[in-house]
Design an enzyme around this catalytic site. Structure first.
Site, PDB file in Angstrom:
ATOM      1  N   GLU A  45       0.859  -1.185   0.000  1.00 38.66           N
ATOM      2  CA  GLU A  45       0.000   0.000   0.000  1.00 38.66           C
ATOM      3  C   GLU A  45       0.891   1.229   0.000  1.00 38.66           C
ATOM      4  O   GLU A  45       1.959   1.234   0.645  1.00 38.66           O
ATOM      5  CB  GLU A  45      -0.898   0.029   1.248  1.00 38.66           C
ATOM      6  CG  GLU A  45      -1.715   1.322   1.307  1.00 38.66           C
ATOM      7  CD  GLU A  45      -2.835   1.323   2.328  1.00 38.66           C
ATOM      8  OE1 GLU A  45      -2.748   0.550   3.301  1.00 38.66           O
ATOM      9  OE2 GLU A  45      -3.770   2.115   2.153  1.00 38.66           O
ATOM     10  N   CYS A 241      -6.497   1.149   2.750  1.00 35.77           N
ATOM     11  CA  CYS A 241      -7.466   2.247   2.716  1.00 35.77           C
ATOM     12  C   CYS A 241      -7.354   3.118   1.475  1.00 35.77           C
ATOM     13  O   CYS A 241      -8.327   3.793   1.114  1.00 35.77           O
ATOM     14  CB  CYS A 241      -7.318   3.113   3.964  1.00 35.77           C
ATOM     15  SG  CYS A 241      -7.848   2.267   5.461  1.00 35.77           S
ATOM     16  N   ASN A 375     -12.184  -2.930   0.574  1.00 38.28           N
ATOM     17  CA  ASN A 375     -11.077  -3.188   1.512  1.00 38.28           C
ATOM     18  C   ASN A 375     -11.653  -3.522   2.879  1.00 38.28           C
ATOM     19  O   ASN A 375     -12.159  -4.609   3.091  1.00 38.28           O
ATOM     20  CB  ASN A 375     -10.128  -1.987   1.543  1.00 38.28           C
ATOM     21  CG  ASN A 375      -9.031  -2.155   2.588  1.00 38.28           C
ATOM     22  OD1 ASN A 375      -8.465  -3.225   2.716  1.00 38.28           O
ATOM     23  ND2 ASN A 375      -8.769  -1.131   3.370  1.00 38.28           N
ATOM     24  N   GLU A 376     -11.605  -2.566   3.794  1.00 42.95           N
ATOM     25  CA  GLU A 376     -12.139  -2.824   5.141  1.00 42.95           C
ATOM     26  C   GLU A 376     -13.516  -2.201   5.245  1.00 42.95           C
ATOM     27  O   GLU A 376     -13.664  -1.098   5.743  1.00 42.95           O
ATOM     28  CB  GLU A 376     -11.228  -2.164   6.177  1.00 42.95           C
ATOM     29  CG  GLU A 376     -10.148  -3.054   6.682  1.00 42.95           C
ATOM     30  CD  GLU A 376      -9.261  -2.369   7.704  1.00 42.95           C
ATOM     31  OE1 GLU A 376      -9.461  -1.173   8.014  1.00 42.95           O
ATOM     32  OE2 GLU A 376      -8.349  -3.044   8.194  1.00 42.95           O
TER      33      GLU A 376
HETATM   34  O1  AHR Z   1      -2.151  -1.226   6.721  1.00 46.11           O
HETATM   35  C1  AHR Z   1      -2.609   0.018   7.111  1.00 46.11           C
HETATM   36  C2  AHR Z   1      -4.113   0.133   7.049  1.00 46.11           C
HETATM   37  O2  AHR Z   1      -4.700  -0.704   7.982  1.00 46.11           O
HETATM   38  C3  AHR Z   1      -4.748  -0.288   5.764  1.00 46.11           C
HETATM   39  O3  AHR Z   1      -4.729   0.707   4.831  1.00 46.11           O
HETATM   40  C4  AHR Z   1      -6.154  -0.593   6.166  1.00 46.11           C
HETATM   41  O4  AHR Z   1      -6.754  -1.552   5.344  1.00 46.11           O
HETATM   42  C5  AHR Z   1      -6.035  -1.000   7.601  1.00 46.11           C
HETATM   43  O5  AHR Z   1      -6.891  -0.285   8.397  1.00 46.11           O
END
Ligand code: AHR
Length: 659
Positions: A45, A241, A375-376
């Site tokens: 990321e 994120c 994602n989350e």
């Molecule tokens: O890894 C950091 C963050 O942690 C990522 O962007 C997210 O998916 C999680 O909250």
């Protein structure tokens, strides 16, 4: 009296020093579940300056003059410099015009500060390139320098070259710079010389010539090598994120990240202002490291690519208002993005997106097998958004495996709800995330032992041990990750992939830690967690084997003395991973059952990561990059029972050869 006490103590000493033996029973009768090649992988990321300023080897910040608050952010202009916005690249329209400064003793030019400076090395070559024109026709000359403005010497410059630009048409020019000195924080300086005719400049770029695999739009070699050395089976990108964005406009838009780099539009980085205690107002994504480069890197390091795309929900941590998200009824463009991505990765060169890939230099497909949507995410909005994607992808591409999410929690109501929904939607994998403290990792050795085997598989897509009050990389946290991973390995029939997160961090630009690999502008180091991942990958084996202590899996459960263990088969070898999370050495007897007649087990070599009590909260660093590294050890024995020691605070891999 004193003598009697001492004698008694001396008599008791052997008893108290006598460590209890732990018998680990390994059954060789039947090879267990095959271990997926994707089991251990990496998660990339663009957080902590992982892309621009990190893996992406571009050394110029704001090379296209597109930073929205200030087109000259990262630059220091002197003399007569004007920012204009009718440049040759539609999606990056800004450029600079340099003019004669009006006095022979004045100068016109620009300095670029790079990302925390520009790191250059003596003896290496750097490719400077720029798009330029002379708007009035004729010729104009630039001097290009790498400079040390903090130098006490006569010269600021480490090297300098002249570049002559001719004609009214925009053209790409380049030259090679050879710095005479190594410096982690140089600057790039360009200024008009000679007749000092007006000149326009756009997309000012500087790369080391020696990039990973020699690509011109390349990656930093030491960092890419650190990924390759993990031999990751799966490569998840681009987040995290940033897939979602602070708002939908700034979500990661893969279509903007392909095609000629000059025309990939800038995107705000979601980590720019995530933590009020650590602001990075110059954190943007140039998209120079885009989806083509991600697929290419996956191929080069032998990983299966796993792109994650937006499901139409902006980051739920940052957006309470439902208006921030795309209504389900309007999701079609997002769904089309997913379908087009499959075409970009796998389509024939005659398809529109397959053609884009081919024009970028890769006519053969990337053979992508997985796609993640969202994602989350959490709450009912997520399955509602995911469902139309699943329908569309299944209809057009039944061969692609779909990864859904169980949200940001490692357990609990939302987690259970989302797992249930992923089953209903028949997702192939569920992406679980856990950034959790010591106690959690110590208690989760058996996490997957009783997971429902029917339905989606697990993708442990983001995890790391985050100790309360010790949220930095250190040995003990990595040791607990190793302990937890014995449970992943034992359940390789259920867990198809697992990726530690985050991957990269610049020491001067991090928002989140711990991370797997750290660096400054010239150096990098691999953390203990990196070594844990590397050892699991290297000793992955082909099949699980049953390993028990007193009939139970070895999961750090009560009565198991803080031991975690798992075993795998690899041809005639057996790798047994033992994690001793305690501060005392522990005796182990490995007992092999299910051997063929006349077969014998021989002790092979061992390798381990270990720490003394005093170094438990330390890790490798830029100045001490190999404070911790796996050390080979030997142990001996032959037969059905072989004894060895699991050192205090250690992760050991015992190799046995069955003949
Ligand atoms: O890894 C950091 C963050 O942690 C990522 O962007 C997210 O998916 C999680 O909250």
């Amino acid at each position: 009296m004193k003598n009697i006490v001492l004698t008694l103590a001396a008599m008791l000493l052997p008893l108290s020093g006598w460590a209890q033996d732990h018998q680990l029973d390994i059954n060789l009768k039947k090879a267990g579940a095959p271990i997926p090649s994707t089991l251990y992988g990496i998660f990339f990321e663009d957080i902590n300056y992982a892309a621009d300023g990190g893996l992406y080897a571009e050394l110029v910040k704001n090379r296209s003059f597109e930073f929205p608050n200030d087109a000259l952010q990262g630059w220091k202009a002197f003399g007569k410099v004007e920012v204009r916005n009718d440049g040759p690249f539609e999606r990056n329209p800004h450029y600079v015009r340099l003019q004669e400064p009006g006095h022979p003793q004045r100068w016109t030019g620009l300095d670029n500060e790079g990302f925390f400076g520009i790191g250059v090395e003596e003896g290496k070559a750097y490719r400077f390139s720029v798009w330029a024109r002379v708007p009035d026709g004729g010729a104009s000359t630039l001097r290009v320098e790498l400079a040390n403005t903090a130098s006490m010497g006569e010269n600021h410059f480490l090297c300098q070259e002249n570049l002559t630009v001719t004609g009214k048409e925009w053209k790409k020019y380049q030259l090679i710079l050879h710095p005479a000195q190594t410096l982690d924080k140089s600057i790039l300086r360009i200024f008009l010389i000679g007749e000092r005719n007006t000149i326009d400049l756009e997309h000012v770029s500087l790369f080391p010539v020696d990039t990973w695999m020699g690509h011109v739009n390349g990656l930093r070699k030491d960092l890419a090598q650190a990924l390759a050395d993990l031999k990751p089976g799966i490569f998840r990108f681009p987040g995290g994120c940033i897939v979602e964005g602070t708002d939908l406009v700034t979500r990661y838009n893969w279509k903007n990240s392909v095609g000629p780099v000059e025309n990939r539009p800038l995107n705000e980085n979601r980590w720019e202002f995530s933590f009020p205690s650590r602001f990075y107002p110059d954190y943007y994504q140039s998209y120079g490291l885009g989806f083509y480069e991600f697929f290419q890197l996956s191929e080069e390091i032998g990983s299966e690519p796993l792109p994650i795309l937006s499901c139409g929900l902006a980051c739920q941590f940052q957006n309470d208002d439902e208006k921030a998200h795309c209504p389900v009824a309007e999701l079609q463009p997002f769904i089309q993005d997913a379908l087009d991505l499959i075409e970009f990765a796998n389509g024939d060169v005659t398809t529109p997106w397959g053609k884009v890939r081919a024009e970028m230099g890769h006519p053969t497909p990337f053979n992508m097998k997985y796609i993640g949507i969202g994602n989350e995410q959490w709450d009912a909005v997520y399955p509602e958004h995911l469902e139309p994607f699943v329908k569309a992808i299944r209809a057009a591409h039944p061969e692609i495996k779909i990864v859904g999410s169980s949200g940001p929690n490692s357990e609990g109501e939302q987690f259970d709800y989302l797992w249930q929904e992923m089953r209903r939607l028949k997702a192939d994998l569920v992406d679980e995330h856990f950034y959790r403290p010591y106690e959690w990792f110590l208690a989760q050795g058996a996490r997957y032992d009783n997971y429902e085997r029917k339905g989606p598989k697990v993708f442990a897509g983001e995890y790391a041990c985050h100790a309360n009050g010790k949220k930095w990389n250190h040995f003990y946290a990595s040791l607990l990750e190793a302990a937890f991973m014995t449970g992943i390995e034992r359940n390789a029939d259920m867990v198809e992939m697992a990726t530690y997160a985050p991957l990269f961090a610049h020491v001067e630009g991090w928002q989140w830690r711990p991370d797997l690999i750290w660096y400054d502008n010239l150096r990098s180091f691999r953390t203990v967690s990196w070594h844990v991942q590397q050892l699991y990958g290297k000793y992955r084996g082909s099949n699980c084997l049953s390993l028990t202590m007193n009939g139970a899996n070895v999961t750090g459960a009560e009565g198991q003395d803080g031991l975690f263990a798992s075993a795998v088969l690899d041809g005639e070898k057996v790798y047994v991973k033992v994690v001793n999370t305690t501060g005392k050495d522990q005796d182990i007897t490995f007992t092999f059952t299910g051997l063929k007649k006349k077969a014998l087990v021989n002790a092979g070599e061992g390798i381990r990561l270990s720490s003394g009590e005093s170094e438990l909260y330390k890790d490798n660093s830029l100045d001490a990059p190999v404070l911790f590294q796996p050390t080979p050890f030997s142990f001996e024995g032959e037969g059905k029972s072989i004894s060895a020691t699991a050192q205090s605070y250690s992760f050991s891999i015992f190799t046995f050869v069955v003949k």
